[in-house]
Design a protein around this motif. Sequence first.
Motif, PDB file in Angstrom:
ATOM      1  N   ALA A 366       0.831  -1.208   0.000  1.00 39.96           N
ATOM      2  CA  ALA A 366       0.000   0.000   0.000  1.00 39.96           C
ATOM      3  C   ALA A 366       0.866   1.259   0.000  1.00 39.96           C
ATOM      4  O   ALA A 366       0.497   2.273  -0.607  1.00 39.96           O
ATOM      5  N   LEU A 367       2.005   1.201   0.665  1.00 36.65           N
ATOM      6  CA  LEU A 367       2.900   2.360   0.703  1.00 36.65           C
ATOM      7  C   LEU A 367       3.320   2.769  -0.702  1.00 36.65           C
ATOM      8  O   LEU A 367       3.285   3.956  -1.053  1.00 36.65           O
ATOM      9  N   GLN A 368       3.731   1.800  -1.494  1.00 38.99           N
ATOM     10  CA  GLN A 368       4.219   2.123  -2.827  1.00 38.99           C
ATOM     11  C   GLN A 368       3.112   2.628  -3.749  1.00 38.99           C
ATOM     12  O   GLN A 368       3.388   3.268  -4.768  1.00 38.99           O
ATOM     13  N   GLN A 369       1.861   2.365  -3.390  1.00 39.52           N
ATOM     14  CA  GLN A 369       0.735   2.806  -4.214  1.00 39.52           C
ATOM     15  C   GLN A 369       0.215   4.184  -3.819  1.00 39.52           C
ATOM     16  O   GLN A 369      -0.634   4.748  -4.516  1.00 39.52           O
ATOM     17  N   LEU A 370       0.694   4.744  -2.706  1.00 41.44           N
ATOM     18  CA  LEU A 370       0.237   6.065  -2.303  1.00 41.44           C
ATOM     19  C   LEU A 370       0.649   7.108  -3.340  1.00 41.44           C
ATOM     20  O   LEU A 370       1.768   7.080  -3.854  1.00 41.44           O
ATOM     21  N   PRO A 371      -0.223   8.047  -3.660  1.00 43.03           N
ATOM     22  CA  PRO A 371       0.147   9.103  -4.615  1.00 43.03           C
ATOM     23  C   PRO A 371       1.196  10.028  -4.023  1.00 43.03           C
ATOM     24  O   PRO A 371       1.212  10.295  -2.817  1.00 43.03           O
ATOM     25  N   ASN A 372       2.061  10.548  -4.866  1.00 44.56           N
ATOM     26  CA  ASN A 372       3.145  11.402  -4.401  1.00 44.56           C
ATOM     27  C   ASN A 372       2.723  12.847  -4.168  1.00 44.56           C
ATOM     28  O   ASN A 372       3.509  13.629  -3.613  1.00 44.56           O
ATOM     29  N   ASP A 373       1.513  13.210  -4.561  1.00 45.13           N
ATOM     30  CA  ASP A 373       1.074  14.596  -4.388  1.00 45.13           C
ATOM     31  C   ASP A 373       0.170  14.783  -3.177  1.00 45.13           C
ATOM     32  O   ASP A 373      -0.450  15.833  -3.021  1.00 45.13           O
ATOM     33  N   LYS A 375      -0.336  14.105   1.285  1.00 49.18           N
ATOM     34  CA  LYS A 375       0.299  13.769   2.549  1.00 49.18           C
ATOM     35  C   LYS A 375       0.091  12.290   2.852  1.00 49.18           C
ATOM     36  O   LYS A 375      -0.919  11.705   2.439  1.00 49.18           O
ATOM     37  N   ALA A 376       1.047  11.699   3.580  1.00 51.65           N
ATOM     38  CA  ALA A 376       1.009  10.252   3.765  1.00 51.65           C
ATOM     39  C   ALA A 376       1.351   9.856   5.193  1.00 51.65           C
ATOM     40  O   ALA A 376       2.327  10.343   5.779  1.00 51.65           O
ATOM     41  N   LEU A 377       0.534   8.949   5.742  1.00 47.97           N
ATOM     42  CA  LEU A 377       0.805   8.275   7.007  1.00 47.97           C
ATOM     43  C   LEU A 377       1.013   6.800   6.712  1.00 47.97           C
ATOM     44  O   LEU A 377       0.166   6.164   6.088  1.00 47.97           O
ATOM     45  N   GLY A 378       2.140   6.251   7.158  1.00 48.44           N
ATOM     46  CA  GLY A 378       2.397   4.822   7.015  1.00 48.44           C
ATOM     47  C   GLY A 378       2.779   4.230   8.352  1.00 48.44           C
ATOM     48  O   GLY A 378       3.822   4.593   8.915  1.00 48.44           O
ATOM     49  N   ILE A 379       1.952   3.347   8.890  1.00 48.79           N
ATOM     50  CA  ILE A 379       2.222   2.670  10.157  1.00 48.79           C
ATOM     51  C   ILE A 379       2.188   1.178   9.864  1.00 48.79           C
ATOM     52  O   ILE A 379       1.149   0.648   9.447  1.00 48.79           O
ATOM     53  N   PHE A 380       3.288   0.466  10.113  1.00 47.56           N
ATOM     54  CA  PHE A 380       3.466  -0.849   9.520  1.00 47.56           C
ATOM     55  C   PHE A 380       3.566  -1.994  10.523  1.00 47.56           C
ATOM     56  O   PHE A 380       3.682  -3.145  10.115  1.00 47.56           O
ATOM     57  N   ARG A 381       3.486  -1.674  11.799  1.00 48.05           N
ATOM     58  CA  ARG A 381       3.577  -2.739  12.788  1.00 48.05           C
ATOM     59  C   ARG A 381       3.193  -2.197  14.158  1.00 48.05           C
ATOM     60  O   ARG A 381       3.309  -1.003  14.424  1.00 48.05           O
ATOM     61  N   VAL A 382       2.728  -3.066  15.020  1.00 51.30           N
ATOM     62  CA  VAL A 382       2.647  -2.743  16.433  1.00 51.30           C
ATOM     63  C   VAL A 382       4.071  -2.579  16.971  1.00 51.30           C
ATOM     64  O   VAL A 382       4.971  -3.327  16.594  1.00 51.30           O
ATOM     65  N   SER A 383       4.286  -1.594  17.812  1.00 55.33           N
ATOM     66  CA  SER A 383       5.583  -1.355  18.439  1.00 55.33           C
ATOM     67  C   SER A 383       6.656  -1.102  17.383  1.00 55.33           C
ATOM     68  O   SER A 383       6.368  -0.637  16.279  1.00 55.33           O
ATOM     69  N   THR A 384       7.903  -1.406  17.711  1.00 57.11           N
ATOM     70  CA  THR A 384       9.021  -1.169  16.799  1.00 57.11           C
ATOM     71  C   THR A 384       8.975  -2.129  15.620  1.00 57.11           C
ATOM     72  O   THR A 384       8.658  -3.314  15.775  1.00 57.11           O
ATOM     73  N   MET A 385       9.306  -1.638  14.447  1.00 51.03           N
ATOM     74  CA  MET A 385       9.303  -2.487  13.252  1.00 51.03           C
ATOM     75  C   MET A 385      10.369  -3.568  13.375  1.00 51.03           C
ATOM     76  O   MET A 385      11.377  -3.408  14.060  1.00 51.03           O
ATOM     77  N   ASP A 386      10.131  -4.683  12.709  1.00 52.99           N
ATOM     78  CA  ASP A 386      11.090  -5.787  12.748  1.00 52.99           C
ATOM     79  C   ASP A 386      12.382  -5.389  12.045  1.00 52.99           C
ATOM     80  O   ASP A 386      12.387  -4.608  11.087  1.00 52.99           O
ATOM     81  N   VAL A 387      13.483  -5.953  12.520  1.00 55.63           N
ATOM     82  CA  VAL A 387      14.797  -5.571  12.017  1.00 55.63           C
ATOM     83  C   VAL A 387      15.072  -6.211  10.661  1.00 55.63           C
ATOM     84  O   VAL A 387      14.406  -7.166  10.244  1.00 55.63           O
ATOM     85  N   TRP A 388      16.087  -5.695   9.993  1.00 55.80           N
ATOM     86  CA  TRP A 388      16.435  -6.176   8.654  1.00 55.80           C
ATOM     87  C   TRP A 388      16.702  -7.680   8.659  1.00 55.80           C
ATOM     88  O   TRP A 388      16.258  -8.401   7.756  1.00 55.80           O
ATOM     89  N   LEU A 389      17.413  -8.179   9.655  1.00 56.86           N
ATOM     90  CA  LEU A 389      17.802  -9.588   9.679  1.00 56.86           C
ATOM     91  C   LEU A 389      16.585 -10.499   9.719  1.00 56.86           C
ATOM     92  O   LEU A 389      16.559 -11.552   9.067  1.00 56.86           O
ATOM     93  N   ASP A 390      15.559 -10.116  10.469  1.00 58.29           N
ATOM     94  CA  ASP A 390      14.359 -10.948  10.537  1.00 58.29           C
ATOM     95  C   ASP A 390      13.458 -10.750   9.329  1.00 58.29           C
ATOM     96  O   ASP A 390      12.769 -11.685   8.909  1.00 58.29           O
ATOM     97  N   ARG A 391      13.438  -9.561   8.756  1.00 59.76           N
ATOM     98  CA  ARG A 391      12.608  -9.334   7.570  1.00 59.76           C
ATOM     99  C   ARG A 391      13.184 -10.007   6.326  1.00 59.76           C
ATOM    100  O   ARG A 391      12.437 -10.310   5.390  1.00 59.76           O
ATOM    101  N   ASN A 392      14.500 -10.247   6.310  1.00 62.13           N
ATOM    102  CA  ASN A 392      15.140 -10.742   5.093  1.00 62.13           C
ATOM    103  C   ASN A 392      15.767 -12.122   5.222  1.00 62.13           C
ATOM    104  O   ASN A 392      15.903 -12.814   4.213  1.00 62.13           O
ATOM    105  N   ILE A 393      16.152 -12.543   6.410  1.00 61.41           N
ATOM    106  CA  ILE A 393      16.837 -13.823   6.581  1.00 61.41           C
ATOM    107  C   ILE A 393      15.992 -14.782   7.415  1.00 61.41           C
ATOM    108  O   ILE A 393      15.543 -15.812   6.922  1.00 61.41           O
ATOM    109  N   TYR A 394      15.742 -14.442   8.629  1.00 60.24           N
ATOM    110  CA  TYR A 394      15.007 -15.325   9.544  1.00 60.24           C
ATOM    111  C   TYR A 394      13.544 -14.905   9.581  1.00 60.24           C
ATOM    112  O   TYR A 394      13.009 -14.472  10.605  1.00 60.24           O
TER     113      TYR A 394
END
Length: 681
Positions: A366-373, A375-394
């Motif tokens: 949905a983020l990538q589909q938001l129009p660029n003209d 204002k935008a709010l993007g909230i993608f997880r409860v609490s802190t977002m998951d780290v790169w290692l867990d999003r990409n490896i584990y």
Amino acid sequence: MLLQLALSQLLLVTAGAQTFQRLGTCPKLGCIFPPDQVDFLPGQYFDIRTEVHAYANGTRAGEDTTPNRQFSLTIQKEGQEAQDVTKFFDVNEPRLENWNFTYYEDLFAEDAERPTQVNAVSKAYRRIALYEPGTYYVTLNFNNGETTRAEWLVRDIDEVKRAKNVLLFIGDGMTTNMITAARLMAHKSINGRYQSQMKIDDFPVIGHQMTHSIDSFITDSANSATALYSGHKSTVNALGVHKDSSPDPFDDPKIESIAEIFQRLTGGGIGIVSTAYIADATPAALSAHTADRDQYDSIIETFLNGNQNYSWGTDWKGPDVLFGGGAEQFYTDPAPDVEPSYTFRGQNYYDKFRESDYGVALNNTALQQLPNDEKALGIFRVSTMDVWLDRNIYTDNLRGQASSPDGQGADATDQPGLRDMTVKAIDILSERHSDAGWFLMSEAASVDKQMHALDYDRALGDLLELDDTVRGSIARLAELDQLDDTLVIVTADHGHGFDVMGSADTKYLAQQQTDREKRKAIGIYERSGLSQYTDPNSERGPGPDVENNNSPVFYTEGTHFPANWDPRYTLFSGVSADPDRRENYQVHKGGPREPAVNITEEEDYYVNPEDAPAGFVVNGTLPVSEPEGVHSLTDVPVYAIGPCQEIFGGTYGNIDVFFGMAQCLGLSRRGPGRKGSTYRA
């Protein structure tokens, strides 16, 4: 005479500098906020608060336990006559306030639960500004002849705009030592020469900023962000204010931030991006003003509507872009067994932002589909977002978390990375503010959060993601023909005492029987060897079966990340202040680390028996009430490229990052109502 007064006040500050302070920056019983030795940008809004104290009990109590209500405040520009502050700023005399507070004089008093009470009277002068550069002397006269004096400097900064945009990257907790370790893990070297380097290594200017706070030499992210954004050092946990002694967390004297100044003066765009929950200290300090960083629900309200309380009505129109985690501050009516809702006055802030013409995205698609003209709010997880290692490896670690940002109990498996969010923010800001320009802050929050957890692989993975985000952002700016108009800064807010001292043979370590035998696995000096993280064919570390690990994990994407996150020979690394824990120096495949746990009814943390079971115990150095690592004093790097880059070389205070950015954006104003200069390319 003024020099003698300054020296005497310095002696008082030195004598009163202790673990337990009645009120930081206030060595006498008369207090001025902002205190002595602070700097201002010409035209920057701020509040003044005065306080007069009297001890009600304790070792310093006298006969008079009631503070004298007859006090006055004057201000004098150097070379001119002193004036009453109401006449100088043309404001009305404020009402007299009173309250009391308590503190402990030392550890013995704390152990005995014997607090000292202080009675206070106070006045506050709201939303004023100094426009003429120079030195000012502010004097509080109280208690029939006593004085407290503050020396302020309004910096002499020209109204010349040299950059249209500023892109500020903050690697929270990031140090030079961490950057060195991340480079070793992700970039191959042959006979001592790196075959590739990090993007920040290409920056032409590097400086170092000192991170200490105003009343302690170890800072947290709240007051360090305040220094970076406003040019004013503050107190631990304070956002955009000088902390006073009042019980109200919102009435402390405020300082206008660079985001507020930039939007007020130029009408330009503001972007706030973080991998933390978005009400966390580093993003919050751009618009919040509170002595308590944990006022998360009010911080979200502040993002949207600014500060309207205590005569601090601003022209804040909200950021154009607000991306991060922390969905519990937005949704209402969550599903059972999901993080409860903590929203301001029980309101649904997804709806509130939509009502204010924001497009809302809850996943990367949905983020990538938001129009660029828009204002935008993007909230993608409860609490802190998951780290790169867990999003990409584990990636299995993302499941079973009930972390979806709608609060309905699904898993947040389609989270954007820092690069996704930052590049999209650049697109929106560039589309919406092509003429006025923009200010964007992008934070890699979990460099810090995983360093706290002593999870060095996850921390360094997010540092490498930050560097990759810098790479992608500069490429996008070039595509948009915005690069020459944009000052790009990469820095940190504070550090951790992290370093690499050698290597660890994790296979040998796992097969030894005693802690002392296991320590032989550490390779120092010539036995440190070479990094195996860059070799996809290197031997893997031990798994559940020590002799044969059947769970290889490889990741390659250009040369920006390690090829093997789980080699046999890893980094012997650590921090200098930590709880009791066990170390095996392997990546924690099952999710972020928890090195110490509380196994008693008190706050008393011991080695987590489930963490690194094949490792050896390392005794901690922190109080046993601390379950994780803490911040350190170290200076942190500042990388700069673009207009005004030369300002950021050398060694300086964290407040100077603010003044450098403000100078580059031409935000100085020598008089009220002045529009300043147009952009000069």
